[in-house]
Design a protein around this motif. Structure first.
Motif, PDB file in Angstrom:
ATOM      1  N   VAL A  96       0.855  -1.194   0.000  1.00 51.36           N
ATOM      2  CA  VAL A  96       0.000   0.000   0.000  1.00 51.36           C
ATOM      3  C   VAL A  96       0.882   1.231   0.000  1.00 51.36           C
ATOM      4  O   VAL A  96       1.798   1.351   0.814  1.00 51.36           O
ATOM      5  CB  VAL A  96      -0.932   0.014   1.236  1.00 51.36           C
ATOM      6  N   THR A  97       0.603   2.144  -0.927  1.00 51.82           N
ATOM      7  CA  THR A  97       1.307   3.430  -0.954  1.00 51.82           C
ATOM      8  C   THR A  97       0.259   4.541  -1.000  1.00 51.82           C
ATOM      9  O   THR A  97      -0.850   4.341  -1.506  1.00 51.82           O
ATOM     10  CB  THR A  97       2.232   3.554  -2.184  1.00 51.82           C
ATOM     11  N   CYS A  98       0.631   5.690  -0.465  1.00 48.40           N
ATOM     12  CA  CYS A  98      -0.287   6.828  -0.416  1.00 48.40           C
ATOM     13  C   CYS A  98       0.428   8.094  -0.891  1.00 48.40           C
ATOM     14  O   CYS A  98       1.601   8.293  -0.606  1.00 48.40           O
ATOM     15  CB  CYS A  98      -0.778   7.060   1.005  1.00 48.40           C
ATOM     16  N   PRO A 102       2.398  10.173   2.700  1.00 50.78           N
ATOM     17  CA  PRO A 102       2.762   8.764   2.883  1.00 50.78           C
ATOM     18  C   PRO A 102       2.610   8.267   4.315  1.00 50.78           C
ATOM     19  O   PRO A 102       2.431   7.086   4.531  1.00 50.78           O
ATOM     20  CB  PRO A 102       4.223   8.696   2.452  1.00 50.78           C
ATOM     21  N   SER A 103       2.654   9.177   5.288  1.00 53.75           N
ATOM     22  CA  SER A 103       2.566   8.726   6.678  1.00 53.75           C
ATOM     23  C   SER A 103       1.121   8.565   7.149  1.00 53.75           C
ATOM     24  O   SER A 103       0.864   7.855   8.107  1.00 53.75           O
ATOM     25  CB  SER A 103       3.302   9.700   7.590  1.00 53.75           C
ATOM     26  N   ASP A 104       0.175   9.232   6.479  1.00 47.60           N
ATOM     27  CA  ASP A 104      -1.231   9.142   6.887  1.00 47.60           C
ATOM     28  C   ASP A 104      -2.101   9.044   5.635  1.00 47.60           C
ATOM     29  O   ASP A 104      -2.415  10.040   4.997  1.00 47.60           O
ATOM     30  CB  ASP A 104      -1.630  10.371   7.718  1.00 47.60           C
ATOM     31  N   THR A 109      -6.932  14.676   1.011  1.00 45.54           N
ATOM     32  CA  THR A 109      -7.090  14.254  -0.381  1.00 45.54           C
ATOM     33  C   THR A 109      -6.074  13.187  -0.771  1.00 45.54           C
ATOM     34  O   THR A 109      -5.536  13.203  -1.873  1.00 45.54           O
ATOM     35  CB  THR A 109      -6.941  15.467  -1.301  1.00 45.54           C
ATOM     36  N   SER A 110      -5.797  12.268   0.121  1.00 42.73           N
ATOM     37  CA  SER A 110      -4.853  11.191  -0.178  1.00 42.73           C
ATOM     38  C   SER A 110      -5.385  10.295  -1.278  1.00 42.73           C
ATOM     39  O   SER A 110      -6.593  10.157  -1.474  1.00 42.73           O
ATOM     40  CB  SER A 110      -4.592  10.336   1.062  1.00 42.73           C
TER      41      SER A 110
END
Length: 159
Positions: A96-98, A102-104, A109-110
């Motif tokens: 999983v990447t965001c 990246p931390s939350d 609007t991630s």
């Protein structure tokens, strides 16, 4: 004095040999063709499973309240999606990447991207030929945006 006649040999007839040749040729061509068809079906089944696992895992991650719970739910849902396609024993890796946080992954609007990697074993291939049964690697990616407007628990009670 009588003379013995030499025995005449009758030439062998080729009659019926075409049937034998066609039968052997059919067997020699049919077996590899059958293996190719079964392998294509197995790979297609795996592709459907991995695609469904990526979609389901991304949705489960996005709907989870926290990132840690999302990771746990994504893994469970991806395994269930593969099991639904008959690939319950297949190896599975969920990444999983965001972006842009990246931390939350569950903020603002991630955009959550889930990548599923797995493989299927090709059928009817003896392990004697290569030491291990041949496999085909599969992967799928699905992206889910988190909405700008999210429900905030306790907001209705504050008013």
């Amino acid at each position: 004095m009588s003379r013995a006649r030499p025995r005449r040999r009758h030439p062998r007839s080729d009659r019926g040999s075409a049937l034998v040749e066609v039968t052997w040729l059919g067997i020699l061509l049919l077996v590899p063709m059958l293996w190719i068809v079964l392998s294509v079906f197995e790979v297609q089944r795996g592709a459907f499973g991995v695609g469904a696992a990526a979609r389901s895992a991304a949705r489960a991650y996005a709907l989870a309240p926290t990132d840690s719970e999302g990771a746990r739910q994504a893994d469970l849902v991806a395994r269930q999606a593969l099991a639904d396609q008959g690939l319950g024993e297949a190896p599975l890796e969920v990444r999983v990447t965001c972006t842009p946080y990246p931390s939350d992954c569950h903020s603002g609007t991630s955009v959550i991207t889930v990548r599923i990697e797995s493989r299927v074993d090709l059928p009817l291939m003896p392990e004697v030929l290569g030491g291990q049964a041949p496999t085909f690697a599969l992967d799928a990616t699905h992206t889910v945006p988190i909405g700008q407007y999210q429900e905030v628990t306790g907001a209705a009670e504050a008013e």
